[in-house]
Every structure is written in C-alpha cells, then in structure tokens.
Design an enzyme around this catalytic site. Structure first.
Site, short mmCIF file in Angstrom:
data_model
loop_
_atom_site.label_atom_id
_atom_site.label_comp_id
_atom_site.label_asym_id
_atom_site.label_seq_id
_atom_site.Cartn_x
_atom_site.Cartn_y
_atom_site.Cartn_z
CE LYS A 52 -1.83 2.48 3.16
NZ LYS A 52 -1.84 3.85 2.55
N GLY A 104 6.83 4.56 9.70
CA GLY A 104 6.04 5.75 9.92
C GLY A 104 6.11 6.21 11.36
CB SER A 105 3.95 8.54 13.21
OG SER A 105 2.68 7.93 13.28
N GLY A 140 2.25 3.27 14.55
CA GLY A 140 2.83 1.97 14.87
C GLY A 140 2.16 1.31 16.07
CB CYS A 155 12.61 8.30 10.98
SG CYS A 155 13.17 7.02 9.85
#
Length: 490
Positions: free
Chosen positions: A179, A233-234, A238, A289
């Site tokens: 995705k 991701g964040s 998560g 990140c």
C-alpha cells in the site's frame, strides 16, 4: 503505470492478482514545489485490500514461488536492471511527487537498485542449521517464508523504503500486498511496474493498492490471511498497528521514527562539523526519521556552534528540486508544512533562545516551502527535545561532560539513530556504546547501506530492515526432529 502523452500527466492503477483495477474515486497527485497536477490514481479501500490479500494468499498456497529461490533471484535481478534503465525518468518522477532535490532522488534510486541486487543474492542464501542433540537424534532448523506480507510504505523515501521491505519479502518467498502513500502513489506505481509486468512471476505474488484514507491499511493489519506487517512511519500509527495485529499475532516489522542526537565533543572541529550536521538536519527537508534533530555540544563550544550552525542552515538554497542549485526542496504538501510550522512556532515561545527563525516561504499555490530554524535550550525535557517534529528544526543543547551528554541523549522514548563527532577514536567508541540507539555514526550522519541492518530501540520500532537480518522479519523458523539412531548401537 501509464503516461498519457496527450496531457503529459501520469495515471496509476491498482494491480491485484496480475490485473489492473480502477476501483475507488479518482485522487490527484500534486507537485509540492509547484502546486501543479502530476497525475491521477484511484483511491481504493477495503474492497481492493480484500481482493489483493486473497490474490496473495492464493499465490502463496498454490504456486511454487515460496520454493523457488533461483527463480526469485532472477526476478529481482530483472527488476533491478529495468529500474537502472529508467533511472533518469524515475528520479525525475520521485522529485516531482516528493519534492526532494533531483540529485538526492538519483542517489536514492541508485541505493534502491543496489539493495534489490543485494537481496537477489540472499534469495539463494537463507540457510537454517542442523545439530545432533543426542546420539542419533537430529534437529534441523529451517527458515521458511512466513506467508502473505503487507507492506505499508511512506512518502519520504519511497524508493528505498519500498525496496528494503519488498525485496527481502520476495527474496525469502513471501507474497505481498503493497500500500503506497498517496502523495507518492505515482512514483511507487512506476517503480513497481517492471515487477508487476514480469510474466515469470506468478499472478498474485506482487500486488499494489492505493488509498487516501485508512480502510485498506486497517484491513492489511487485521486480516487473518496476512502473516506479516511491515510499516515505516510514526510511533502513534505503529502503536495502532501493534494493537490491531495482536488478535491474529502477526509478525511485525516496524520502524517508527526518532529524535536523532548529534553529540559534538569538545575536541571537534566546529567549522567542518556544523555544515555536515546542517545537511543531516535538512535531508528531505527534515522529513526523515534519522535526520539530525538535536545537537548536543560541549558548553565550552556552545557559542561557536550557534554561529556555525546558523550560518550553515541559512546558506541552504531552497527551491524546486528539479533546479540544479536547490539544496532543500519543499515539505511533502501544504497541509504538512502548515502543521510542522505550527509546531515550530510553539517551540519559539518556550525556547531559551531562537538562534535562527525560519518561516513559510511563499511560492506557487499549493507549494509547501519552509525555511530552517535553530533554537537553543538547556532542558532536555522540553517538548521540542522529546517529540518528533517532522521538518527543518534543530535544537542546540549544552552538556558539561561525557556522562552528562549520554544522560541527555538517552533521555528520550526513541532510539533510532545518533552520531558522535570527535577526533578521539576511544572517545567515539565509548560514547557510541553508551548511546541507546540502533545506529550510531562516528563523524558522519545518515549513512545507510543495504548490507547494514537499521532499526530502533524502544519506541523507534521492532525488527531490522536492510542487511541479512531483514530476512528474519519475513521468515518463520521451523524445527524438524528425527531420531535416526546410530549405526551398530541398537
């Protein structure tokens, strides 16, 4: 992936079970540097996720893909060769959808291609081990593909962060549902197009879907037929994925952000170090990140570092990534720029000192430019020292000695990366061992390699991507036992 020559705009479609699909409302891809329309893609949802998972499950259960390491290797090599042939056009599209300078986009593509070839080699080298646990009793440990892997890919480094999950998943024999982030959907479609078009790969092994909401992503983390979830991701997202995956006990591979410290020791050459740290802070406009976020400097060098860092950040040339002179492009979109700017403005109100005050930069309607900021602060518990602000903000903090530096650097819920800057090798290694981070660079920052595992301590994630250990995120280990006896002994 199609390029409509009549309009010069791109169109992407879902790929499910080897077939293109238009499911979902039309969504637009916008260039964050110019506000211009790049192309269109379908915003799918639950139905597309259901179909893609079913196709991946069928391919895993009914084809030889999981048992053909040589075929998997060749497929990955063909993919790498195809991307290399299209390097220039892919880098151009990456810059248009993401905003990063073209030279960075080319570097990312080269790194991604190298990584595919690295995992192509490992496709034929994923061994377990065997031992005789007692006379005539043999235990064999085999590493097997875990099954269907769902890969939720972010927009900030959409080539490398796609391939560091997809390549090891395919190398070990998993089938996959990717995705893409909506902002870089067109790039992801172009990057995966050669893999999707490869007739030698069974239908359903590689699936790609898009959405602008969360229905598909939610199903990819909860569906019984998904065995592995890989997400970058964040931390907040998560946590939601961990909770959603818990009832079905899925394997998780999560890289969840960081608050990277650069620890500058008293002997460091500030004049040469400051520009390197500034570049580490401005990579992808601060939207990485592992980007430098906090600079811990010995109190005896604080004033010198303020001046040098402010100068280096001020010299960054901000503009369209397609222009050769650009050092830093826009943020990913105007909405993100406005949110990040609001967080930075709040930091100005409580910081001990605003050394360099950035600001949104006017540009074409829909563009998302923001100049860098530098603040100085002594209390490492301040919100802007603890929370990940995903943009071009650096925090400068003084320390008095090594123990104080380690205490400040480790005072965080994150533990993804850090760097140590010193001319003393023993100091560098002593500090690197004391810092609780998955990666520590010495006299450098943001150096990532296909061969070297990356991942975080604490809330920075679970598992490791890149390197040999990334295969484990997509494998199960099976123990097979047999008592075969001993010749001549009963």
């Amino acid at each position: 992936m199609q390029n409509n020559d009549n309009t010069g705009r791109y169109q992407a479609l879902h790929s499910i079970g080897g077939e293109a699909s238009e499911g979902g409302a039309e969504a637009l891809s916008i260039n964050p540097a110019t506000g211009e329309l790049i192309g269109r893609f379908p915003a799918g949802g639950r139905a597309e996720a259901e179909a893609a998972i079913a196709a991946a499950r069928h391919a895993f259960d009914s084809t030889l893909w999981p048992k053909q390491p040589r075929e998997r290797q060749l497929a990955l090599l063909r993919w790498a060769d195809a991307l290399e042939r299209d390097l220039s056009s892919l880098a151009d599209l990456l810059t248009r959808t993401n905003g990063k300078p073209l030279q960075q986009a080319k570097g990312e593509m080269l790194g991604a291609i190298s990584e595919i070839r690295y995992y192509a080699g490992l496709a034929r080298h994923n061994p377990g081990h065997a031992q005789e646990v007692a006379p005539g009793e043999v235990s064999v440990m085999m590493r097997e593909p875990a099954g269907v892997a769902s890969l939720i890919i972010p927009w900030n480094a959409p080539a490398v962060l796609l391939i560091r999950s997809l390549a090891p998943a395919l190398a070990v024999g998993c089938t996959t549902v990717t995705k893409s982030a909506s902002q870089t959907a067109l790039f992801t479609a172009a990057c995966m197009a050669p893999l999707i078009a490869d007739a030698a790969i069974p239908a359903g092994v590689v699936n790609l879907i898009f959405e602008t909401g969360y229905e598909a992503a939610e199903l990819l983390t909860t569906h019984e037929d998904v065995d592995v979830v890989s997400f970058t991701g964040s931390n907040l997202v998560g946590q939601k994925i961990m909770a959603a995956a818990a009832p079905t006990m899925k394997k998780l591979s999560l890289e969840l952000g960081g608050k990277s410290c650069c620890v500058v020791m008293p002997d460091a050459d500030i004049a040469s170090v400051a520009p390197k740290i500034a570049a580490a802070a401005l990579i992808i406009s601060g939207q990485q990140c592992t980007a430098a976020r906090r600079v811990l400097v010995h109190e005896s060098r604080l004033q010198e570092m303020k001046q040098a860092l402010a100068a280096a950040l001020s010299e960054a040339r901000i503009g369209n990534g397609l222009e050769a002179s650009t050092d830093m492009g826009p943020l990913i979109d105007a909405e993100s720029r406005d949110r990040v700017w609001g967080e930075i403005e709040q930091s100005f109100d409580i910081a001990d000192e605003v050394v360099l005050r950035g600001a949104p930069i006017s540009g074409p309607q829909g563009s998302a430019f923001l100049s860098p900021s530098l603040i100085a602060h002594s209390d490492d518990n301040a919100p802007f020292c603890q929370e990940e602000i995903f943009g071009p903000l650096l925090v400068l903090e003084p320390f008095s000695n090594e123990a104080h530096a380690v205490q400040k650097a480790n005072n965080t819920v994150y533990g993804l990366s850090a760097s140590v800057w010193t001319n003393q090798t023993d100091t560098a290694w002593r500090m690197a061992r004391a810092l609780r981070n998955g990666t520590v660079w010495i006299n450098d920052h943001n150096r990532l390699f296909a061969e070297a595992e990356t991942g975080g301590y604490r809330r920075s994630g679970i598992g490791r991507l890149h390197g040999y250990d990334a295969l484990l995120d997509f494998c199960e280990v099976k123990h097979i036992y047999q008592n075969v006896g001993v010749v001549g002994l009963g």
